[in-house]
Design an enzyme around this catalytic site. Structure first.
Site, mmCIF file in Angstrom:
data_model
loop_
_atom_site.group_PDB
_atom_site.id
_atom_site.type_symbol
_atom_site.label_atom_id
_atom_site.label_comp_id
_atom_site.label_asym_id
_atom_site.label_seq_id
_atom_site.Cartn_x
_atom_site.Cartn_y
_atom_site.Cartn_z
ATOM 1 N N HIS A 16 0.802 -1.225 0.000
ATOM 2 C CA HIS A 16 0.000 0.000 0.000
ATOM 3 C C HIS A 16 0.833 1.272 0.000
ATOM 4 C CE1 HIS A 16 1.074 -0.344 4.199
ATOM 5 N NE2 HIS A 16 0.812 0.929 4.319
HETATM 6 C C1 UD1 Z 1 -1.778 5.136 6.210
HETATM 7 C C2 UD1 Z 1 -0.427 5.526 6.813
HETATM 8 C C3 UD1 Z 1 0.574 4.410 6.581
HETATM 9 C C4 UD1 Z 1 0.048 3.096 7.095
HETATM 10 C C5 UD1 Z 1 -1.288 2.817 6.429
HETATM 11 C C6 UD1 Z 1 -1.869 1.510 6.901
HETATM 12 C C7 UD1 Z 1 0.093 7.908 6.778
HETATM 13 C C8 UD1 Z 1 0.944 8.942 6.144
HETATM 14 N N1 UD1 Z 1 0.103 6.721 6.175
HETATM 15 O O1 UD1 Z 1 -1.597 5.037 4.802
HETATM 16 O O2 UD1 Z 1 1.777 4.711 7.264
HETATM 17 O O3 UD1 Z 1 0.971 2.072 6.806
HETATM 18 O O4 UD1 Z 1 -2.180 3.899 6.753
HETATM 19 O O5 UD1 Z 1 -3.037 1.200 6.224
HETATM 20 O O6 UD1 Z 1 -0.540 8.187 7.770
HETATM 21 N N2 UD1 Z 1 -9.081 4.890 2.292
HETATM 22 C C9 UD1 Z 1 -10.318 4.323 2.243
HETATM 23 N N3 UD1 Z 1 -10.857 3.858 3.413
HETATM 24 C C10 UD1 Z 1 -10.220 3.947 4.595
HETATM 25 C C11 UD1 Z 1 -8.953 4.531 4.629
HETATM 26 C C12 UD1 Z 1 -8.383 4.997 3.478
HETATM 27 O O7 UD1 Z 1 -10.939 4.222 1.209
HETATM 28 O O8 UD1 Z 1 -10.768 3.506 5.614
HETATM 29 C C13 UD1 Z 1 -8.478 5.392 1.027
HETATM 30 C C14 UD1 Z 1 -8.796 6.833 0.788
HETATM 31 O O9 UD1 Z 1 -8.860 7.042 -0.580
HETATM 32 C C15 UD1 Z 1 -7.572 7.527 1.335
HETATM 33 C C16 UD1 Z 1 -6.491 6.558 0.899
HETATM 34 O O10 UD1 Z 1 -7.082 5.266 1.069
HETATM 35 O O11 UD1 Z 1 -7.437 8.827 0.847
HETATM 36 C C17 UD1 Z 1 -5.245 6.629 1.695
HETATM 37 O O12 UD1 Z 1 -5.540 6.619 3.098
HETATM 38 P P1 UD1 Z 1 -4.544 7.401 4.102
HETATM 39 O O13 UD1 Z 1 -5.006 7.243 5.491
HETATM 40 O O14 UD1 Z 1 -4.291 8.761 3.591
HETATM 41 O O15 UD1 Z 1 -3.167 6.632 3.902
HETATM 42 P P2 UD1 Z 1 -2.854 5.089 3.827
HETATM 43 O O16 UD1 Z 1 -2.343 4.823 2.453
HETATM 44 O O17 UD1 Z 1 -3.954 4.244 4.357
#
Ligand code: UD1
Length: 372
Positions: free
Chosen positions: A212
């Protein structure tokens, strides 16, 4: 009067790290009260609520609903939502874990309100400042008051950065506390993680993939190359790939074909995922936590990154850094499949008692700061 501690959790890997701290605080309930603050960084049920239920931690006391958006938007939303709560409740300490945006956002808020910040999993450094987590680690450690390191490298980095020795503690790993706790429960309850049990019933041998990191999944070229390598590996060993929402979006946007030997499934709960990877022939990942968990249970792990902030998993554990070159991923996997597997040992203090040590250090710290 007992001390009030805020426990901050926002993203999937945070929930398992606060669970043992909750248990350790519960064991000292005459000295401590705590409030769980869920920032809402992760918001899908499979990325969030399901963990609270399974990990046996109480539902969050506060929910900030600050998920989605760019890094700046997310961090800012979390800060704006946490500030009034921190002002209203005035905790004696704010405890943050790991390196996600919620970690840095709440540390900044607490510190500016003169609330002491304790950082669990402090001191890890990949040396790669293009990784958002590295920036979060550096900033959080720049302003925290108490530092809890999971491995010797974390301790060394903090001391090299000039931290006061009295504030830095090598305590082991709360993630491993939780892993050992849940593993014992899995053995006892047996019917947890049904989804994984069905997969295991079908396959004698299999590998598990997770991926991811923005650097691996946001660039179609890189993602396509890794998927092609995984496809070739899957001709010899079926691969199960629970897909993170970010990765699914990357695969769909670039219309990358899914090789026949790779089974894509949605994100799994903690127990289902544990049930799956603990018996895998190989794990291929870019996760931070899974590098450590595989080391704790001696499962061969190939990390598809150029660097790791968790060097003990390579030096002592079963982790190998293979980078993102498709040919190198494939050849490293073939070596593991041929039986060339690092034996590894569980690193020092990864014994299931890190949270107890942390709570003791917090108690001592608060005793000192209250008296001071
Ligand atoms: C985040 C953490 C990363 C961790 C990962 C575990 C940061 C910078 N990154 O990355 O260190 O390893 O979580 O999963 O904090 N989304 C959904 N549903 C959710 C959550 C996210 O659809 O419940 C999608 C959204 O489009 C969102 C994207 O995933 O914008 C990224 O989510 P985000 O929390 O920004 O970062 P992660 O890639 O999950």
């Amino acid at each position: 009067m007992s001390a009030l501690v805020h426990l901050i959790a926002g993203a999937r890997p945070n929930f398992m790290k606060i669970a043992p701290v909750v248990r350790a605080l519960d064991a000292r309930s005459s000295e401590f009260r705590y409030r769980i603050v869920h920032t809402g960084q992760h918001y899908d049920r499979q990325m969030s609520d399901v963990f609270f239920e399974e990990l046996g931690i109480p539902a969050p006391d506060r929910h900030l609903d600050a998920g989605g958006g760019s890094h700046a938007e997310q961090t800012a939303k979390i800060m704006m939502a946490y500030e009034p709560i921190a002002m209203e409740e005035r905790p004696d300490a704010t405890v943050v874990v790991g390196d996600v945006n919620s970690t840095v956002a709440c540390s900044l808020v607490a510190k500016k309100l003169h609330i002491p910040v304790a950082h669990i999993e402090a001191g890890l450094r990949s040396g790669d400042r293009r990784m958002p987590e590295e920036i979060n680690r550096l900033v959080t450690d720049a302003i925290s008051d108490l530092f809890f390191a999971t491995e010797p490298a974390g301790l060394e980095n903090l001391l090299a950065e000039g931290k006061d020795e009295a504030s830095v503690h090598f305590v082991g790993h709360v993630m491993v506390d939780n892993l050992l706790y849940q593993l014992e429960r899995l053995g006892r309850v047996g019917d947890e993680g049904l989804e994984a049990r069905d997969i295991k019933a079908e396959l004698e041998r299999y590998g598990v993939v997770t991926m991811h990191r923005p650097s691996n999944v946001d660039d179609p070229q890189v993602l396509g190359g890794i998927m092609a390598a995984l496809g070739r590996i899957s001709e010899s060993l079926p691969l199960i790939f629970p897909v993170h929402p970010r990765t699914r979006a990357g695969l769909e946007a670039a219309q990358i074909p899914i090789p026949a030997g790779i089974k894509l499934i949605g994100p799994l709960s903690y127990m289902a995922f544990l049930n799956l990877w603990k018996d895998a022939t190989i794990v291929l990942t870019d996760s931070g936590g899974l590098q450590e968990e595989t080391t704790a249970l001696s499962v061969p792990c190939l990390t598809m990154r150029e660097n790791t902030e968790r060097p003990v998993t390579v030096a002592e554990g079963t982790n190998q850094l293979v980078g993102t070159d498709p040919a190198l991923i494939e050849s490293a996997a073939r070596n593991v499949l041929a039986g060339d597997v690092p034996t590894g040992r569980r690193p020092e203090l990864w014994d299931g008692r890190a949270a107890e040590r942390i709570v003791e250090h917090i108690a001592q710290f608060l005793g000192r700061t209250v008296k001071a």
